[in-house]
Design a protein around this motif. Sequence first.
Motif, PDB file in Angstrom:
ATOM      1  N   THR A  70       0.969  -1.084   0.054  1.00  0.00           N
ATOM      2  CA  THR A  70      -0.154   0.037   0.063  1.00  0.00           C
ATOM      3  C   THR A  70       1.007   1.154   0.117  1.00  0.00           C
ATOM      4  O   THR A  70       1.519   1.198   0.625  1.00  0.00           O
ATOM      5  N   VAL A  71       0.417   2.651  -0.677  1.00  0.00           N
ATOM      6  CA  VAL A  71       1.117   3.560  -1.004  1.00  0.00           C
ATOM      7  C   VAL A  71       1.362   4.472   0.042  1.00  0.00           C
ATOM      8  O   VAL A  71      -0.167   4.969   0.687  1.00  0.00           O
ATOM      9  N   ILE A  72       1.794   4.817   0.756  1.00  0.00           N
ATOM     10  CA  ILE A  72       2.148   5.568   1.844  1.00  0.00           C
ATOM     11  C   ILE A  72       2.135   7.579   1.907  1.00  0.00           C
ATOM     12  O   ILE A  72       1.232   8.073   1.846  1.00  0.00           O
ATOM     13  N   ARG A  73       3.069   7.245   0.696  1.00  0.00           N
ATOM     14  CA  ARG A  73       3.390   8.626   0.358  1.00  0.00           C
ATOM     15  C   ARG A  73       4.328   8.869  -0.913  1.00  0.00           C
ATOM     16  O   ARG A  73       4.506   7.941  -1.470  1.00  0.00           O
ATOM     17  N   SER A  74       4.155   9.639  -1.884  1.00  0.00           N
ATOM     18  CA  SER A  74       4.733   9.566  -3.008  1.00  0.00           C
ATOM     19  C   SER A  74       5.021  11.553  -3.269  1.00  0.00           C
ATOM     20  O   SER A  74       4.008  11.917  -3.240  1.00  0.00           O
ATOM     21  N   GLU A  75       5.886  11.088  -4.415  1.00  0.00           N
ATOM     22  CA  GLU A  75       6.129  13.114  -4.112  1.00  0.00           C
ATOM     23  C   GLU A  75       7.114  13.392  -5.664  1.00  0.00           C
ATOM     24  O   GLU A  75       8.074  12.062  -5.203  1.00  0.00           O
ATOM     25  N   VAL A  76       7.610  14.061  -5.628  1.00  0.00           N
ATOM     26  CA  VAL A  76       7.836  14.344  -7.350  1.00  0.00           C
ATOM     27  C   VAL A  76       9.492  15.321  -6.664  1.00  0.00           C
ATOM     28  O   VAL A  76       8.930  16.174  -5.886  1.00  0.00           O
ATOM     29  N   GLN A  77      10.850  14.517  -6.936  1.00  0.00           N
ATOM     30  CA  GLN A  77      11.720  15.076  -5.170  1.00  0.00           C
ATOM     31  C   GLN A  77      12.937  16.046  -6.244  1.00  0.00           C
ATOM     32  O   GLN A  77      12.673  15.754  -7.909  1.00  0.00           O
ATOM     33  N   GLN A 111      -0.415   7.028  -6.052  1.00  0.00           N
ATOM     34  CA  GLN A 111      -1.821   7.991  -5.185  1.00  0.00           C
ATOM     35  C   GLN A 111      -1.867   7.406  -3.335  1.00  0.00           C
ATOM     36  O   GLN A 111      -1.963   6.220  -3.328  1.00  0.00           O
ATOM     37  N   ALA A 112      -2.089   8.007  -2.460  1.00  0.00           N
ATOM     38  CA  ALA A 112      -1.520   6.897  -1.294  1.00  0.00           C
ATOM     39  C   ALA A 112      -3.121   6.503  -0.564  1.00  0.00           C
ATOM     40  O   ALA A 112      -3.918   6.803  -1.050  1.00  0.00           O
ATOM     41  N   GLY A 113      -2.624   5.025  -0.672  1.00  0.00           N
ATOM     42  CA  GLY A 113      -3.166   4.701   0.006  1.00  0.00           C
ATOM     43  C   GLY A 113      -3.543   3.281  -1.170  1.00  0.00           C
ATOM     44  O   GLY A 113      -4.687   2.714  -0.987  1.00  0.00           O
ATOM     45  N   ALA A 114      -3.487   3.970  -2.165  1.00  0.00           N
ATOM     46  CA  ALA A 114      -3.534   2.329  -3.801  1.00  0.00           C
ATOM     47  C   ALA A 114      -2.279   1.592  -3.558  1.00  0.00           C
ATOM     48  O   ALA A 114      -1.575   1.347  -3.009  1.00  0.00           O
ATOM     49  N   ALA A 115      -3.621   0.375  -3.891  1.00  0.00           N
ATOM     50  CA  ALA A 115      -2.906  -0.954  -3.513  1.00  0.00           C
ATOM     51  C   ALA A 115      -2.299  -1.178  -4.266  1.00  0.00           C
ATOM     52  O   ALA A 115      -2.967  -1.277  -6.057  1.00  0.00           O
ATOM     53  N   LEU A 116      -0.904  -1.940  -4.524  1.00  0.00           N
ATOM     54  CA  LEU A 116       0.209  -2.310  -5.756  1.00  0.00           C
ATOM     55  C   LEU A 116       0.614  -3.230  -5.892  1.00  0.00           C
ATOM     56  O   LEU A 116       0.821  -3.962  -4.682  1.00  0.00           O
TER      57      LEU A 116
END
Length: 693
Positions: A70-77, A111-116
């Motif tokens: 599960t995605v906790i967080r994601s961002e463009v650094q 996106q946060a919460g996505a199950a992958l």
Amino acid sequence: MPTTSDRRASRSGAPARPDGLTPSERKLLQLGLRTPQDLIVHLPLRYEDETRIHAVGGLVPGQAAQVDVTVIRSEVQLRPRRQLHAVVEDGTGRIALRWLHFYPNQQKQLQAGAALRVRGEVRRGFDGLEMVHPHIGRQEEPLPSSLTPVYPSTAGLTQGYLRKAIARALDIADLSDTLPEALREQHGLMPFRDAIRLLHNPPPDVSEASLREKGHPAWKRIKFDELLAQQLSLAIAREERMRQHAHQLSVRNGALEQALRSSLPFQLTEAQERVIAEIGADLTRAHPMHRLLQGDVGSGKTIVAAFAATQAIDSGQQVAIMAPTELLATQHFDKLMGWLAPLGISVCWLTGSLTGKKRKEALQAIESGSAQLIVGTQALIQEGLSFARLGLIILDEQHRFGVGQRLQLSRKGEEVATTIIPHQLHMSATPIPRTLAMTFFADLDVSVIDTLPPGRTPVVTKLADNARRDEVIQRVVAEVRQGRQAYWVCPLVQESEALQLQTAEDTFQSLAGLLPDLRIGLIHGRLPTAEKSRVMDAFRSGEYDVLVATTVIEVGVDVPNASLMVVEHAERFGLAQLHQLRGRVGRGSAQSVCVLMYQSPLSLIARQRLRAMYETTDGFEIARRDLDLRGPGEFLGIRQSGTDILRFASLAEDTQLVEKAQEAVGLMRSRYPGHARRHMHRWMKGKQDFLRT
């Protein structure tokens, strides 16, 4: 091969294509995949295990793994560079995901919460474990029941399309066995159908290591099949050659040979006498000779070629000697002129640099037959050139010609009306390792000059880090003070931004400034032919003390007074090339030294090459190690063709299989000819011409 939906998509969304093929179908053709039979033997490069889900908490660096997270967080650094970064978890642990190149739809997936479902190689990052550029899928997708094959492909041809095309091919292709059951049982081989299906769809309980290292019984069957097909091809090629006709060059020990013998200022070695007799006997036969003359650097192959030429010329035939470079052709021309012109033999010269009236005169002499011995480069296979009666072809450093060039020269001498084929002598200073001789050269008769002429001393090889450059320069000075000469070899002619190596021109300028008392020359491939000849003649006559050169001097150059060679950036040269270069010294009676100067740090392969050069001067041992490092392409002269005749078997590791395949050839041809034909059809499409050369 394409699916119905693939064709429909092509028709609806794109303009009609004149050949009716989709882009993916065209890509298959580029890979030579035209029929279901082609597709079933297009085997995987490797496998990915998508049959199970790993726990993030149990992952280790270097592992290829698949995780449901599960995605906790994601961002463009933006630092240290622009990248897409995400952190995911599965309840047992967390792992980071990174993409250095990414698309907006990937950002939406994360996106946060996505199950992958994420698959990739685990590595150690700055803040713990991470995967770089992993594959992303949906958790609800069913897991496959077999390892996922990864096939050789080309840009624009997806693995998914290849897998579907191969799966369809397995349903419709002929999977019947081309080996008789008795032969399979004798060698403990799997049935072809079972082996091919397992390699395309290996079950999860099969050892991935045995597949990766080609040690599984299914791979053993495929490698045996490939080697057997090649051995069958060579046996057929040899049989066909025996049915062809050649001029019988029957004047052995004739007037020209005797005159040459009595004029030589040196004694032939026993090895030279033996191979002269072997070649001479071949030339008297009514079928074309295909003989490989092997001899280490400096063993005296050219004089053996001269004796073969006198036999052909005494029998009324022309002889063509083709060398890969103009410098080597010049060396041959000079030597052969010195030996044969005094005997009344007309020696002709033909290269690309010959122009105008001289070129016209050479062509007329060749076509009229007044030129008896023709020495040249690839100009000998130019369009429009014809020989009056070409009876013998001699190819020097044959592996440096492409297959197409060797075929062209062979066909120059074919007399179509009478199906007369010229005799062929292939010369190589790169000894052929035993496994290579057993496979690719099994159709050739082999002669070996296994001793050096008397007076030659083995060359001492020394390794020196570039930091010791000043010491090496002083060694050059000391050698010249003793009345001898030196080569200084560089890998490039002009400075390259990609490869910051010491160049020939820079080295020439540097040495000239450091050693104003020494006479220093410069030779490289970009010099005009006349200038190259002038520089080499000057060095040979002692006008230069040091010759700065590129690998243009790799073969054929013979200066007995040169006793020192320095090879700059030796780590950039191939093993065979280093051995050839080293052979330019040690041609006189003085103890010679070859200094291999390298730039630290060295790669593993570079260390192996330099260690081999330091440990042995035996050309056969050098060749064996070179084969292990590079594979057979360089030896065969087919690297530039883009074709690997052996795709699955390894000459370094499968010697026993080669021997078994050789043993099986006679049985297949005598008792199972139908099986042999079907076996050849499956494995050797379009490759027989390589074996002709």
